[in-house]
Write an enzyme that holds these catalytic residues in place. Structure first.
Site, PDB file in Angstrom:
ATOM      1  N   GLY A  43       0.847  -1.194   0.000  1.00  9.86           N
ATOM      2  CA  GLY A  43       0.000   0.000   0.000  1.00  9.86           C
ATOM      3  C   GLY A  43       0.878   1.238   0.000  1.00  9.86           C
ATOM      4  N   SER A 110       6.805  -4.243  -2.411  1.00  7.75           N
ATOM      5  CA  SER A 110       6.144  -3.010  -2.815  1.00  7.75           C
ATOM      6  C   SER A 110       6.308  -1.967  -1.699  1.00  7.75           C
ATOM      7  CB  SER A 110       4.688  -3.350  -3.110  1.00  7.75           C
ATOM      8  OG  SER A 110       4.106  -2.418  -3.943  1.00  7.75           O
ATOM      9  N   TRP A 111       5.244  -1.334  -1.216  1.00 11.97           N
ATOM     10  CA  TRP A 111       5.398  -0.452  -0.054  1.00 11.97           C
ATOM     11  C   TRP A 111       6.051  -1.200   1.112  1.00 11.97           C
ATOM     12  CZ3 TRP A 111       6.027   3.825   2.483  1.00 11.97           C
ATOM     13  CH2 TRP A 111       5.827   3.834   3.871  1.00 11.97           C
ATOM     14  N   ASP A 266       7.056  -5.573 -14.075  1.00  5.30           N
ATOM     15  CA  ASP A 266       6.335  -4.886 -13.011  1.00  5.30           C
ATOM     16  C   ASP A 266       6.022  -3.468 -13.485  1.00  5.30           C
ATOM     17  OD1 ASP A 266       5.559  -3.488 -10.705  1.00  5.30           O
ATOM     18  OD2 ASP A 266       6.838  -4.700  -9.406  1.00  5.30           O
ATOM     19  N   HIS A 294       3.942  -7.258 -11.075  1.00  5.21           N
ATOM     20  CA  HIS A 294       4.190  -6.732  -9.736  1.00  5.21           C
ATOM     21  C   HIS A 294       3.793  -7.681  -8.603  1.00  5.21           C
ATOM     22  CE1 HIS A 294       4.579  -3.800  -6.557  1.00  5.21           C
ATOM     23  NE2 HIS A 294       3.311  -3.929  -6.216  1.00  5.21           N
TER      24      HIS A 294
HETATM   25  N1  STX Z   1       1.757   0.954  -4.046  1.00  5.86           N
HETATM   26  C1  STX Z   1       2.379  -0.267  -4.222  1.00  5.86           C
HETATM   27  C2  STX Z   1       1.977  -1.258  -3.189  1.00  5.86           C
HETATM   28  O1  STX Z   1       2.561  -1.317  -2.132  1.00  5.86           O
HETATM   29  C3  STX Z   1       2.283   2.012  -4.831  1.00  5.86           C
HETATM   30  C4  STX Z   1       0.920  -2.139  -3.503  1.00  5.86           C
HETATM   31  N2  STX Z   1       0.336  -2.264  -4.646  1.00  5.86           N
HETATM   32  N3  STX Z   1      -0.649  -3.185  -4.504  1.00  5.86           N
HETATM   33  C5  STX Z   1      -0.613  -3.601  -3.264  1.00  5.86           C
HETATM   34  O2  STX Z   1       0.344  -2.960  -2.631  1.00  5.86           O
HETATM   35  C6  STX Z   1      -1.511  -4.632  -2.659  1.00  5.86           C
HETATM   36  C7  STX Z   1      -0.818  -5.947  -2.628  1.00  5.86           C
HETATM   37  C8  STX Z   1      -1.853  -4.238  -1.245  1.00  5.86           C
HETATM   38  C9  STX Z   1      -2.732  -4.746  -3.502  1.00  5.86           C
END
Ligand code: STX
Length: 315
Positions: A43, A110-111, A266, A294
């Protein structure tokens, strides 16, 4: 999902008050006497998903997962006050001390990779290993690519829907335009924006789209936390002092055994960032999955992540 461990339930769930305002929800699964790992979700604002438990051998790992401030079962829901990167870093330490754990592995995509880097650079002696996937460092180029121009060229169909809630005269700064709506007092405005924002991210995360994740983020409560919290962190530039803070401070963590797993295709967190991290941190094992996007559920990504947790499963 052939590479993952079977679905399991937590053996313990509890809530921890971390500030006057916030209470966070924490779960433990796997082996209570196993090697501890803290799982940092995406997120920000994504919350726990049960599949996250399945990346760890349950006989070997004590898997600790929590809903970061304002999302999942943490309360208050979608709250933006007292919600910064450094609050989350402090929460991770609060959880570690509460559970009487000295050191643990840190797993984040990701985050979650952003937060893993921020946490380990703040507390360089607490991570036994770092497992990082889909690298995101919250720099302007990354935000611009995904929320303003770039990813739009690859997913013009999904992009049209992302633009829908924003009038043309505000499309020059979409994060700003979304922030205004996501913080509106009008619930209808807030939810419409939250769904469009979240579905954009869900639509672009996998090489082969799946209805399930679109459905998940079509849920107004889940979308509201995800979109509001993400947008709040992005408007505030991740609460970093410097755009390149995570790269500039890389020397603080180069002693930690680290694996970076990145999908070549990604679109949410393009490989440029993983490459920059690899260049700054050459000791880290760098695994590029040639046929993945991703999401951590992409088969090639799941396979490499499980291979990595298996490699690190012994104390
Ligand atoms: N946000 C990237 C991220 O952390 C920029 C992210 N993208 N999708 C997700 O997290 C979920 C897995 C929570 C759907």
């Amino acid at each position: 999902m052939k590479y993952l461990y079977p679905a399991i339930e937590p053996y313990r769930e509890f809530d921890l008050k971390v500030s006057e305002l916030h209470t966070i929800h924490i779960e433990e699964s796997g082996n209570p006497n196993g090697k501890p790992v803290i799982f940092l979700h995406g997120g920000p604002g994504g919350g726990i998903e049960p599949i996250y438990r399945q990346y760890f051998n349950p006989r070997k790992w004590r898997v600790i997962i929590f809903d970061q401030r304002g999302c999942g079962k943490s309360t208050p829901h979608a709250e933006l006050r007292e919600n910064t990167t450094w609050d989350l870093v402090a929460d991770i330490e609060t959880i570690r001390r509460y559970l009487d754990i000295d050191k643990w592995a840190v797993f984040g995509g990701s985050w979650g990779s952003t937060l893993s880097l921020a946490y380990s650079q703040t507390h360089p002696n607490r991570a036994t290993e770092l497992i990082l996937r889909g690298i995101f460092m919250l720099r302007q180029i990354e935000l611009h690519w995904f929320y303003q121009e770039g990813a739009s060229y690859i997913f013009p169909d999904a992009w049209e829907k992302y633009l829908e809630p924003i009038p043309e005269n505000e499309q020059g700064d979409l994060i700003e335009a979304y922030y205004k709506r996501l913080t509106s007092n009008d619930e209808r405005v807030r939810i419409e924006a939250a769904k469009a924002w979240s579905i954009w991210e869900a639509s672009t995360s996998k090489l082969y789209q799946n209805e399930q994740s679109l459905h998940h983020f079509g849920n107004p409560k889940i979308a509201e936390a995800f979109a509001r919290i993400e947008c709040h962190y992005f408007i505030n530039r991740g609460f970093f002092d410097d755009e390149n803070q995570l790269l500039n401070n890389i020397d603080k963590i180069r002693h930690i055994p680290t694996v970076i797993v990145q999908g070549r295709y990604d679109v949410v967190c393009p490989m440029r960032s993983a490459w920059d991290l690899h260049r700054a941190f050459p000791e880290a094992e760098f695994i590029v999955v040639p046929d993945s996007g991703h999401s951590m559920t992409e088969p090639g990504i799941a396979k490499e992540l499980v291979k990595t947790t298996d490699k690190f499963e012994d104390f």
